[in-house]
Motif scaffolding. Sequence first.
Motif, PDB file in Angstrom:
ATOM      1  N   GLY A 104      69.019  68.886   7.101  1.00 13.22           N
ATOM      2  CA  GLY A 104      69.318  69.352   8.142  1.00 13.22           C
ATOM      3  C   GLY A 104      68.289  70.460   8.379  1.00 13.22           C
ATOM      4  N   ARG A 105      67.582  71.162   7.651  1.00 17.08           N
ATOM      5  CA  ARG A 105      66.896  72.373   7.647  1.00 17.08           C
ATOM      6  C   ARG A 105      65.379  71.563   8.221  1.00 17.08           C
ATOM      7  N   LEU A 106      65.047  70.301   7.938  1.00 19.58           N
ATOM      8  CA  LEU A 106      63.853  69.466   8.234  1.00 19.58           C
ATOM      9  C   LEU A 106      64.134  68.837   9.647  1.00 19.58           C
ATOM     10  N   LEU A 107      65.327  68.835  10.139  1.00 18.26           N
ATOM     11  CA  LEU A 107      65.487  67.877  11.364  1.00 18.26           C
ATOM     12  C   LEU A 107      64.643  68.144  12.286  1.00 18.26           C
ATOM     13  N   GLY A 108      64.164  69.365  12.795  1.00 12.46           N
ATOM     14  CA  GLY A 108      63.339  69.500  13.961  1.00 12.46           C
ATOM     15  C   GLY A 108      61.687  68.978  13.683  1.00 12.46           C
ATOM     16  N   MET A 109      61.484  68.722  12.385  1.00 13.61           N
ATOM     17  CA  MET A 109      60.124  68.260  12.087  1.00 13.61           C
ATOM     18  C   MET A 109      59.847  67.022  12.091  1.00 13.61           C
ATOM     19  N   ALA A 110      61.040  66.010  12.260  1.00 12.59           N
ATOM     20  CA  ALA A 110      60.840  64.685  12.154  1.00 12.59           C
ATOM     21  C   ALA A 110      61.256  63.959  13.582  1.00 12.59           C
ATOM     22  N   PRO A 111      60.126  63.597  14.343  1.00 15.01           N
ATOM     23  CA  PRO A 111      60.684  63.030  15.660  1.00 15.01           C
ATOM     24  C   PRO A 111      61.700  61.557  15.545  1.00 15.01           C
ATOM     25  N   SER A 112      62.643  61.708  16.406  1.00 14.41           N
ATOM     26  CA  SER A 112      63.479  60.627  16.149  1.00 14.41           C
ATOM     27  C   SER A 112      62.840  59.362  16.623  1.00 14.41           C
ATOM     28  N   ALA A 113      61.730  59.043  17.375  1.00 12.33           N
ATOM     29  CA  ALA A 113      61.168  57.917  17.948  1.00 12.33           C
ATOM     30  C   ALA A 113      60.365  57.246  16.662  1.00 12.33           C
ATOM     31  N   ILE A 114      60.377  58.021  15.526  1.00  5.83           N
ATOM     32  CA  ILE A 114      59.697  57.365  14.431  1.00  5.83           C
ATOM     33  C   ILE A 114      60.691  57.399  13.287  1.00  5.83           C
ATOM     34  N   LEU A 115      61.770  58.512  13.310  1.00  9.77           N
ATOM     35  CA  LEU A 115      62.461  58.429  11.888  1.00  9.77           C
ATOM     36  C   LEU A 115      63.516  57.398  12.123  1.00  9.77           C
ATOM     37  N   LEU A 116      64.268  57.416  13.337  1.00 12.18           N
ATOM     38  CA  LEU A 116      65.474  56.204  13.545  1.00 12.18           C
ATOM     39  C   LEU A 116      64.977  54.648  12.947  1.00 12.18           C
ATOM     40  N   PRO A 117      63.758  54.422  13.836  1.00 13.02           N
ATOM     41  CA  PRO A 117      63.430  52.891  13.355  1.00 13.02           C
ATOM     42  C   PRO A 117      63.048  52.994  11.844  1.00 13.02           C
ATOM     43  N   LEU A 118      62.492  53.953  11.240  1.00 12.92           N
ATOM     44  CA  LEU A 118      62.024  53.815   9.893  1.00 12.92           C
ATOM     45  C   LEU A 118      63.297  53.652   9.076  1.00 12.92           C
ATOM     46  N   LEU A 119      64.451  54.527   9.303  1.00 11.08           N
ATOM     47  CA  LEU A 119      65.571  54.478   8.341  1.00 11.08           C
ATOM     48  C   LEU A 119      66.415  53.444   8.854  1.00 11.08           C
ATOM     49  N   ALA A 120      66.302  52.758   9.949  1.00 17.18           N
ATOM     50  CA  ALA A 120      67.059  51.456  10.037  1.00 17.18           C
ATOM     51  C   ALA A 120      66.317  50.420   9.376  1.00 17.18           C
TER      52      ALA A 120
END
Length: 261
Positions: A231-247
């Motif tokens: 939750g603290r790192l949320l702002g540091m990870a761009p969704s455009a990269i993070l979500l496909p990686l987690l998927a």
Amino acid sequence: MRDNKAATFGGGAIIGTLGGLIGLGGAEFRLPLLIGAFEFGALEAVIVNKATSLVVVASALPFRASAVSLGDVAAQWPVILNLLAGSLLGAWLGAGWATRLKSATLYRVIALLLVGIAALLVFGHDQHASGQALASGSLQFVAGVAAGFIIGLVASLLGVAGGELLIPTLVLLFGVDIKLAGSLSLAISLPTMIVGFARYSRDRSFAVLRQNQSFVVVMALGSIVGTFIGGRLLGMAPSAILLPLLAAILIVSAIKIWRHE
């Protein structure tokens, strides 16, 4: 691996961090870890995941109180009851079906659901603003009960809180603000998970919790710490990269689980 407390805590923390980065408890990622690295059977992994998720979700709601007050959550009681009307039944039936499925079948069901959640991560999770509700009146109520039933079913089959399905439902069907939707999903998940947990307690596989008490406690503590860090790192990870990686992680996990013997 189960006796290695450092590995158990570390695994829970890593998974919790992944979940925290996208506003979830991480149960979707914890389940493949329980089956793969810690070698739990399909049903045992679901039950352990459910117990761990219950602890994480119960702690997450007060954690969010500074951003979204409990009063704001309580004010949405009609929405909460609407979805609970379906999710409680879905949770009970889902847990019952899971205990009756053959292990090979349950592995495949889990794999397919993980792929579905991966798709939702990419195409349905990134909702940043509330909008107009898709329905109103009796139509909204019926749709809410139906959505709640499906969410409760999936949550019980995977041992997850169901936030990945609840949050888009709250935003799209009810037009709820995304931050409030996160807290509402926790308020709905808690009773839904307790019902599924109660149903699992009637099956002999529930003994896995008694046999692995210390593992569950350490994994839950690691998951809570990880969720907080994520939750603290949320702002540091761009969704455009993070979500496909987690998927992609979920899809790889799904393939491994599908092939699991």
